[in-house]
Write a protein that holds these residues in place. Structure first.
Motif, mmCIF file in Angstrom:
data_model
loop_
_atom_site.group_PDB
_atom_site.id
_atom_site.type_symbol
_atom_site.label_atom_id
_atom_site.label_comp_id
_atom_site.label_asym_id
_atom_site.label_seq_id
_atom_site.Cartn_x
_atom_site.Cartn_y
_atom_site.Cartn_z
ATOM 1 N N ASN A 93 48.772 21.390 16.955
ATOM 2 C CA ASN A 93 49.250 21.210 15.590
ATOM 3 C C ASN A 93 50.363 20.170 15.509
ATOM 4 O O ASN A 93 50.338 19.264 14.672
ATOM 5 N N ARG A 94 51.311 20.283 16.425
ATOM 6 C CA ARG A 94 52.437 19.339 16.404
ATOM 7 C C ARG A 94 51.955 17.904 16.634
ATOM 8 O O ARG A 94 52.349 16.979 15.915
ATOM 9 N N ARG B 66 49.955 16.678 13.605
ATOM 10 C CA ARG B 66 50.782 16.434 12.426
ATOM 11 C C ARG B 66 51.501 15.101 12.540
ATOM 12 O O ARG B 66 51.576 14.332 11.591
ATOM 13 N N LYS B 67 51.989 14.847 13.733
ATOM 14 C CA LYS B 67 52.693 13.583 13.943
ATOM 15 C C LYS B 67 51.738 12.407 13.694
ATOM 16 O O LYS B 67 52.089 11.445 12.995
ATOM 17 N N GLU C 111 50.999 12.114 9.951
ATOM 18 C CA GLU C 111 52.124 11.583 9.183
ATOM 19 C C GLU C 111 52.281 10.087 9.406
ATOM 20 O O GLU C 111 52.497 9.324 8.462
ATOM 21 N N LEU D 31 49.390 8.306 7.646
ATOM 22 C CA LEU D 31 49.540 8.272 6.194
ATOM 23 C C LEU D 31 50.581 7.256 5.766
ATOM 24 O O LEU D 31 50.404 6.541 4.774
ATOM 25 N N LEU E 120 43.818 18.760 10.712
ATOM 26 C CA LEU E 120 45.173 19.310 10.610
ATOM 27 C C LEU E 120 45.183 20.546 9.718
ATOM 28 O O LEU E 120 45.834 21.545 10.031
#
Lengths: 237, 104
Positions: A48-49, A52-53, A56, A59, A147
């Protein structure tokens, strides 16, 4: 006195012993469940970590290219180009059972398979930067969906672990000691009753013996009197 | 197997790009509007709602409400102004919730 109020009876003792056995077994099972959940959870959370990185960062890059596109085109133009999407996404959700926790698994379907179909506008009036921006967005979207799946899984697992941990602790530190104390209390009380019953019997026996002796002595005295004459002090009774 | 939809909720500039991908986009001008939209989306057939961190920061209670529900999954994404680190903090808090301490 035990913390919980119990009747010191044999039936209660049997019942409590049964419950203690169940509690100990349940505690062991829940502990195993917690450990396994934790193992799974840590794997999920690590993923997950990282994801997510990645999302992000991706995006931010996509936003950046949109900003560039909007600098080149007028905002009305930009909005107009994106107003009617050609592509549409549908989501199928199935569930996977991880240690009795239902976690979602998403499969998404795009309406058309052709990756070139994401541009909902003609190329004549729009700038090339917008194409890049849409492209960036499309490439980060795969990860975004992954994610969503993983983040929801980790949230649900976290909740389940918290619940299981509370149960394990409640059994380990409250329920089981309480029952053990109650069992000890009852068995001590029962032993005590048994001892007091024995003592009472012994006492009664003593009293009966005493009475019998006294009766015998009285009978002897009466017999001596009946034969007239004083009892010879030399002859023992 | 049933089909669900995906929504993107946030300020207009941030969510515009998602429209091209065919996601359902819900621009909100105020936090109040975002709040209302979120509840509406939850009642409908949305399995995943992407919410910008800028709004999520001011509607924590609403986001927390759906945390333990199976649907919708509310996933925070950075808005146009950049990441506030809330998404990462949530991952951290999930670890804390499960383990009792942040061990990663």
């Amino acid at each position: 006195m035990p913390a919980i109020n119990v009747n010191p009876t044999r039936m209660e003792l049997t019942r409590l012993k049964g419950r203690l056995k169940t509690a100990v077994r349940g505690h062991k099972l829940l502990k195993d469940k917690r450990d396994e959940l934790m193992k799974q959870f840590l794997d999920v959370v690590r993923e997950n970590r990282a994801l997510r990185k990645k999302v992000e960062d991706g995006l931010m890059q996509a936003y950046g290219s949109f900003t560039v596109a909007s600098a080149i085109m007028s905002s009305e133009m930009l909005e107009q180009s994106l107003l009617y999407p050609k592509q549409s996404v549908e989501l199928d959700m199935t569930f996977q059972n991880v240690m009795s926790v239902n976690v979602p698994v998403y499969h998404f379907r795009t309406r058309s398979e052709d990756p070139g179909e994401v541009y909902p506008y003609g190329f004549a009036t729009t700038s090339g930067e917008l194409d890049d921006a849409v492209d960036n967005m499309a490439s980060v979207f795969q990860d975004m969906l992954k994610l969503a799946e993983i983040e929801k899984t980790s949230q649900l697992l976290a909740e389940e672990i918290e619940k299981t941990r509370r149960r394990v602790n409640a059994l380990e530190y409250v329920k089981i000691p309480q029952m053990e104390e109650a069992i000890q209390y009852i068995s001590m009380k029962l032993d005590e009753n048994e001892r007091s019953a024995t003592i009472r019997l012994m006492k009664v026996k003593d009293m009966l013996l005493q009475e019998a002796i006294e009766e015998r002595q009285e009978a002897n005295a009466r017999a001596v009197e009946a034969f007239g004459g004083h009892p010879d002090p030399d002859i023992p009774v | 197997m049933s089909s669900y939809k995906i929504a993107v909720l946030g300020d207009k500039d941030s969510v515009l790009g998602f429209k091209a991908l065919g996601l359902d986009v819900f621009p909100a001008d105020t936090v109040e509007e975002a709040r209302r939209t979120l509840h509406d989306l939850a009642k409908e057939n949305y399995a995943v709602v992407y919410l910008t961190e800028q709004y999520a920061a001011r509607m924590e209670a609403e986001v927390a409400r759906y945390k333990d529900a199976l649907t919708p999954a509310i996933i925070l994404i950075p808005g146009k102004e950049g990441s506030l680190g809330i998404g990462m903090a949530n991952v951290k808090s999930a670890v804390e919730r499960a383990v009792g301490a942040d061990i990663l």
